[in-house]
Design an enzyme around this catalytic site. Structure first.
Site, mmCIF file in Angstrom:
data_model
loop_
_atom_site.group_PDB
_atom_site.id
_atom_site.type_symbol
_atom_site.label_atom_id
_atom_site.label_comp_id
_atom_site.label_asym_id
_atom_site.label_seq_id
_atom_site.Cartn_x
_atom_site.Cartn_y
_atom_site.Cartn_z
ATOM 1 N N LYS A 54 0.891 -1.112 0.215
ATOM 2 C CA LYS A 54 -0.129 -0.003 -0.137
ATOM 3 C C LYS A 54 0.970 1.302 -0.109
ATOM 4 O O LYS A 54 0.495 2.568 -0.588
ATOM 5 C CB LYS A 54 -1.169 -0.341 1.144
ATOM 6 N N LYS A 75 -10.953 -4.001 -4.417
ATOM 7 C CA LYS A 75 -12.269 -3.004 -4.359
ATOM 8 C C LYS A 75 -11.951 -1.425 -4.803
ATOM 9 O O LYS A 75 -12.625 -0.810 -5.459
ATOM 10 C CB LYS A 75 -12.474 -2.505 -2.796
ATOM 11 N N LYS A 83 -4.505 -9.055 -7.289
ATOM 12 C CA LYS A 83 -5.511 -9.553 -6.541
ATOM 13 C C LYS A 83 -6.637 -8.441 -7.277
ATOM 14 O O LYS A 83 -6.392 -7.200 -7.616
ATOM 15 C CB LYS A 83 -5.303 -9.118 -5.182
HETATM 16 P P1 TYM Z 1 -10.769 -6.253 2.937
HETATM 17 O O1 TYM Z 1 -11.943 -5.032 3.130
HETATM 18 O O2 TYM Z 1 -9.733 -6.012 2.004
HETATM 19 O O3 TYM Z 1 -11.346 -7.620 2.524
HETATM 20 C C1 TYM Z 1 -12.521 -8.172 2.899
HETATM 21 C C2 TYM Z 1 -12.348 -9.666 3.103
HETATM 22 O O4 TYM Z 1 -12.203 -10.176 1.704
HETATM 23 C C3 TYM Z 1 -11.084 -10.706 1.443
HETATM 24 N N1 TYM Z 1 -10.487 -10.600 -0.056
HETATM 25 C C4 TYM Z 1 -10.374 -11.537 -1.063
HETATM 26 N N2 TYM Z 1 -10.602 -12.726 -0.942
HETATM 27 C C5 TYM Z 1 -10.426 -13.562 -2.198
HETATM 28 N N3 TYM Z 1 -9.877 -12.744 -3.064
HETATM 29 C C6 TYM Z 1 -9.819 -11.410 -3.226
HETATM 30 N N4 TYM Z 1 -9.298 -10.848 -4.394
HETATM 31 C C7 TYM Z 1 -9.968 -10.849 -2.086
HETATM 32 N N5 TYM Z 1 -9.881 -9.280 -1.774
HETATM 33 C C8 TYM Z 1 -10.339 -9.300 -0.371
HETATM 34 C C9 TYM Z 1 -10.098 -10.226 2.490
HETATM 35 O O5 TYM Z 1 -9.131 -11.288 2.703
HETATM 36 C C10 TYM Z 1 -10.850 -9.941 3.643
HETATM 37 O O6 TYM Z 1 -11.120 -11.589 4.418
HETATM 38 N N6 TYM Z 1 -8.281 -5.536 7.134
HETATM 39 C C11 TYM Z 1 -9.482 -6.280 6.552
HETATM 40 C C12 TYM Z 1 -10.594 -5.802 7.543
HETATM 41 C C13 TYM Z 1 -10.562 -6.105 8.699
HETATM 42 C C14 TYM Z 1 -10.501 -7.396 9.409
HETATM 43 C C15 TYM Z 1 -10.436 -7.072 10.887
HETATM 44 C C16 TYM Z 1 -10.613 -8.830 8.978
HETATM 45 C C17 TYM Z 1 -10.597 -5.242 9.911
HETATM 46 N N7 TYM Z 1 -10.528 -5.793 10.795
HETATM 47 C C18 TYM Z 1 -10.371 -8.221 11.661
HETATM 48 C C19 TYM Z 1 -10.605 -9.887 10.020
HETATM 49 C C20 TYM Z 1 -10.532 -9.550 11.130
HETATM 50 C C21 TYM Z 1 -9.675 -5.797 5.145
HETATM 51 O O7 TYM Z 1 -9.105 -4.682 4.856
HETATM 52 O O8 TYM Z 1 -10.220 -6.541 4.448
#
Ligand code: TYM
Length: 335
Positions: free
Chosen positions: A118, A203, A200
């Protein structure tokens, strides 16, 4: 939560309201969340405090958070069975995040690959929050004594860090936190961009043709799949040197709940154009009910706000118990 449920294992996960939730978010963790409440006590959050680590307009953050909250319900999380809430509505997340900072080593936080990625992507905004982000994530998980954290591949390292922090804290102050396990789905743990199948599916990617969004209309989804990058062979087979085809097979397997091997057999005599159309159709079908439910939920934002408040109240009660213990353990004066 009912008394008899108290002994069930607890699940926590969250999604950050930056950009537009993707098929990757759905096929990775989110599609499994609805069903988990039958077996576990579940908490799912909109991680809005995490979204502040990237440059985001206040108006956009507000709309994204509301949209994501509605999407959590639309993917099948039942707010009666699970606790669904917005992270910033429970101030204990920030409070515990600060406390845990002091039991997280700079060296271990510096190793986080997402921070490096990032920082490279947005060198003009490498803020302290971005660096500290995994510690806040650890606070999210530890606050609720979660046993299981269902995530996609890219979050494993953060959950590992959370485990280290919990173990360090428990080692110093006595057993306080549950050391959580991460859980990734068999297929769909990492969905790649359709236009750049080694990156990847994200979003906030500028290249919207590579990311399929959960709320994209069917025509848009089909268009994106038809343009998906493949290779110069004519062989529907998963392998390292065929990232485009492998990604499409993965998407198909995750969307139709089969395996990549089954999908390979199904498409072994298929040309790429037909294959891409079939994968696109599978994505359309898996996302259709989610989009429809979402649209019906968004007709009444007042009702969503009530659900949000109720979720926050329930989460606050659980969080308060942990915070009381943590404060005592580290030597802060009682309130
Ligand atoms: P975030 O918002 O980037 O993504 C949410 C969840 O989606 C999964 N993910 C994917 N899985 C498969 N293929 C992809 N291309 C893909 N892109 C995203 C991520 O692995 C995630 O599970 N930091 C975290 C949010 C968070 C969190 C937490 C998660 C905040 N506190 C505590 C677990 C526990 C995040 O930014 O996910």
């Amino acid at each position: 939560m009912a008394e008899q449920q108290e002994k069930r294992k607890r699940v926590f996960s969250a999604v950050k309201p930056t950009g537009n939730p993707t098929l990757g978010n759905y096929l990775g963790p989110m599609q499994h969340w609805g069903g988990m409440s039958d077996e576990y006590d579940c908490l799912f959050a909109v991680a809005d405090l995490h979204a502040l680590t990237v440059a985001i307009e206040p108006k956009e953050l507000k709309e994204n958070s509301l949209r994501l909250f509605a999407l959590l319900v639309a993917v099948g999380v039942d707010p009666e069975k699970a606790i669904v809430f917005v992270q910033s509505h429970v101030p204990a997340h920030s409070e515990l995040g600060w406390i845990l900072n002091n039991y997280t080593m700079f060296g271990e936080a510096r190793r986080m690959t997402q921070f490096k990625e990032k920082s490279e992507k947005a060198p003009e905004n490498v803020n302290v929050g971005l660096f500290d982000y995994p510690v806040l994530m650890a606070a999210d998980i530890l606050l609720y004594k979660a046993d299981i954290v269902p995530v996609g591949d890219d979050q494993i390292q953060h959950v590992e860090l959370c485990r280290n922090i919990a173990e360090r804290f428990n080692g110093r102050f006595g057993n306080t936190f549950t050391v959580p396990e991460w859980q990734t789905p068999k297929s769909g743990a990492r969905i790649y961009s359709l236009s750049e199948p080694t990156a990847k599916m994200g979003k906030s990617d500028g290249d919207a043709s590579g990311s399929v969004f959960i709320l994209d209309p069917p025509e848009t989804i089909m268009k994106k799949f038809k343009r998906a990058v493949t290779d110069s062979e004519m062989r529907v087979k998963a392998s390292e040197d065929k990232p485009g085809i492998t990604n499409l097979l993965n998407i198909y397997a995750a969307a139709t709940k089969t395996t990549v091997e089954q999908a390979e057999r199904e498409f072994c005599a298929c040309d790429y154009a037909t294959f891409k159309t079939r994968v696109g159709e599978a994505a359309v079908e898996v996302l259709r009910p989610v989009r429809e439910k979402y649209e019906s939920l968004r007709r009444d934002d007042g009702a969503l706000a009530s659900l949000m408040n109720a979720g926050a109240e329930r989460a606050k009660r659980l969080a308060a118990r942990t915070m009381e213990k943590v404060r005592k353990r580290v030597g802060l004066l009682p309130l």
